[in-house]
Design an enzyme around this catalytic site. Structure first.
Site, mmCIF file in Angstrom:
data_model
loop_
_atom_site.group_PDB
_atom_site.id
_atom_site.type_symbol
_atom_site.label_atom_id
_atom_site.label_comp_id
_atom_site.label_asym_id
_atom_site.label_seq_id
_atom_site.Cartn_x
_atom_site.Cartn_y
_atom_site.Cartn_z
ATOM 1 N N ARG A 74 0.858 -1.200 0.000
ATOM 2 C CA ARG A 74 0.000 0.000 0.000
ATOM 3 C C ARG A 74 0.882 1.234 0.000
ATOM 4 N NH1 ARG A 74 -3.914 -1.760 4.818
ATOM 5 N NH2 ARG A 74 -4.860 -3.556 3.789
ATOM 6 N N GLU A 102 2.893 -18.956 18.192
ATOM 7 C CA GLU A 102 2.374 -19.835 17.148
ATOM 8 C C GLU A 102 3.525 -20.381 16.313
ATOM 9 O OE1 GLU A 102 -1.190 -18.329 15.089
ATOM 10 O OE2 GLU A 102 -0.210 -18.910 13.231
#
Ligand code: FDA
Length: 378
Positions: free
Chosen positions: A176, A311
């Site tokens: 972006r 994780e």
């Protein structure tokens, strides 16, 4: 019983809710000891902080039908998801945006200048004819940004050097050229105000719905097993498609995640809900800190303790929870073979992420369950 649903995740519960509302008697079975499938959450007992048991779940959609439907069962908070990443001990915003680029190059590029820098450094490879993931990554965003933010993180996710991964694993790497670092682009996003489990329980709360937990569809010792029900009652099956056919066309491959949860004696560990770790030296891919998903619960969450979850990502064995389809050429061929078998199954309807071997966000699972109900079952 008019309909048997295997799997109490969002797909199964959406079909169950629609069928019950239409007057059908529905039986839902799940082999786990809770409803909700992978969206299940519960309060960590010592802190009361809501933890998403199978990884962070953020609801987002641009589908007005799904948005209207889900709002019948829950309200949503105004949470807006943002993710940061730690690279060489410095924190950058994600997805890669003008803030990331300027911080990385220690610069104050305008959007056009940043575009030119990325375009120039991406010249090294043509993304379209890339021979592996690394070449495609460099061809899309250039070597410096690729090496900092994509290479090692991808290697950790796949336990594979990106030079040995097929280019198709990534089709695009969005950059972006503004400072907007909202993670999702959808019209609506938020978290269920009183948690996922309350939402899921409301979907199942109907006199026409019976839920039996701890029941495996392939366990012949329980009455609702496959051989006793197929052909006797319409079945919606949301378990793994290869398991249903006893792996006749081979096992489809999945990635799984390992979660390491810890309660820390600190009010705030990382200041945000999700921090990625971009570098190879750190073995985990990210850390979730659950209290940040619900800033509006500040008055009821402890101020001196927090729950974090590291994780780790790896290939799944048959005993592991299947999380993300790998989708190798072999998997794609296997899936086509299974689809032919699915067509031959009378009155068994395969749905959801496991039943169709595809990654589905919650809104997609709900949307496709609504379509299955109205197009095939109603
Ligand atoms: P789901 O897997 O939820 O349910 C299937 C159920 O079938 C399970 O409960 C299982 O126990 C049961 N079952 C399987 N075999 C059975 C058998 N033999 N007998 C009985 N029961 C059986 N989406 C999103 O919108 N935002 C997000 O942030 C995330 N985050 C996220 C993180 C991670 C790590 C993963 C893996 C996924 C997400 N998702 C997500 C996706 C989300 O989890 C997904 O959309 C839903 O789980 C899909 O619901 P299903 O009902 O299809 O499957």
């Amino acid at each position: 019983m008019d309909l048997l649903i295997v799997g109490a995740g969002f797909f199964g519960l959406t079909v169950a809710e629609r069928a019950a509302a239409a007057g059908r008697k529905v039986m839902v079975i799940d082999r786990r000891h809770h409803i909700g499938g992978n969206a299940y959450s519960e309060d960590e007992p010592t802190t009361g902080i809501e933890v998403h048991r199978y990884g962070a779940h953020l609801f987002h959609t641009s589908n007005p039908t799904v948005w209207e439907y889900v709002n019948r069962f829950t309200t949503f908070t105004s949470y807006v998801h943002k993710v940061y990443t730690n690279h060489h001990g410095v924190v950058f915003p994600l997805p890669i945006n003008l803030g990331t680029i300027n911080q990385f190059f220690q610069a104050a590029f305008t959007p056009d200048e940043a575009r030119a820098i990325v375009r120039e450094s991406a010249d090294e490879f043509d993304a379209k004819s890339a021979r592996n993931l690394e070449e495609r990554g460099i061809g899309l965003i250039g070597r410096p940004l690729y090496e900092a933010f994509i290479r090692d993180y991808t290697a950790k996710q796949w336990q594979t050097d990106p030079r040995d991964l097929p280019a198709e694993v990534i089709s695009r790497l969005p950059v972006r050229y503004t400072y907007d670092n909202r993670y999702f682009n959808d019209t609506w996003e938020g978290l269920p105000t009183d948690g996922y489990t309350a939402w899921l329980e409301r979907m199942a709360d109907h006199p026409n719905i019976e839920v039996k937990l701890g029941v495996d569809y392939f366990d012949d010792t329980q009455p609702l097993h496959k051989r006793a029900t197929v052909g006797q009652v319409p079945v919606v099956y949301t378990g793994p498609v290869d398991r249903y056919f006893d792996y006749a066309e081979g096992a489809l491959s999945w990635r799984t995640l390992d979660f390491e949860e810890e309660v820390l004696e600190v009010g705030d560990f990382q200041g945000t809900s999700v921090m990625n770790y971009a570098d190879a030296e750190v073995p985990y891919t990210r850390i979730h800190e659950f209290k940040h998903f619900h800033p509006e619960r500040a008055d009821r969450y402890p101020t001196d303790r927090t729950v974090i979850m590291r994780e780790y990502s790896r290939f799944a064995t048959r005993e592991d929870e299947p999380y993300y389809p790998v989708g190798t050429a072999e998997d794609r061929a296997g899936l086509l073979a299974y689809r032919r078998l699915v067509e031959g199954e009378h009155d068994v309807h395969f749905g959801g992420r496991l039943g169709t071997y595809q990654y589905l966000d919650m809104h997609m699972a709900i949307g496709s369950a609504l379509s299955m109900w109205s197009n095939r079952l109603a």
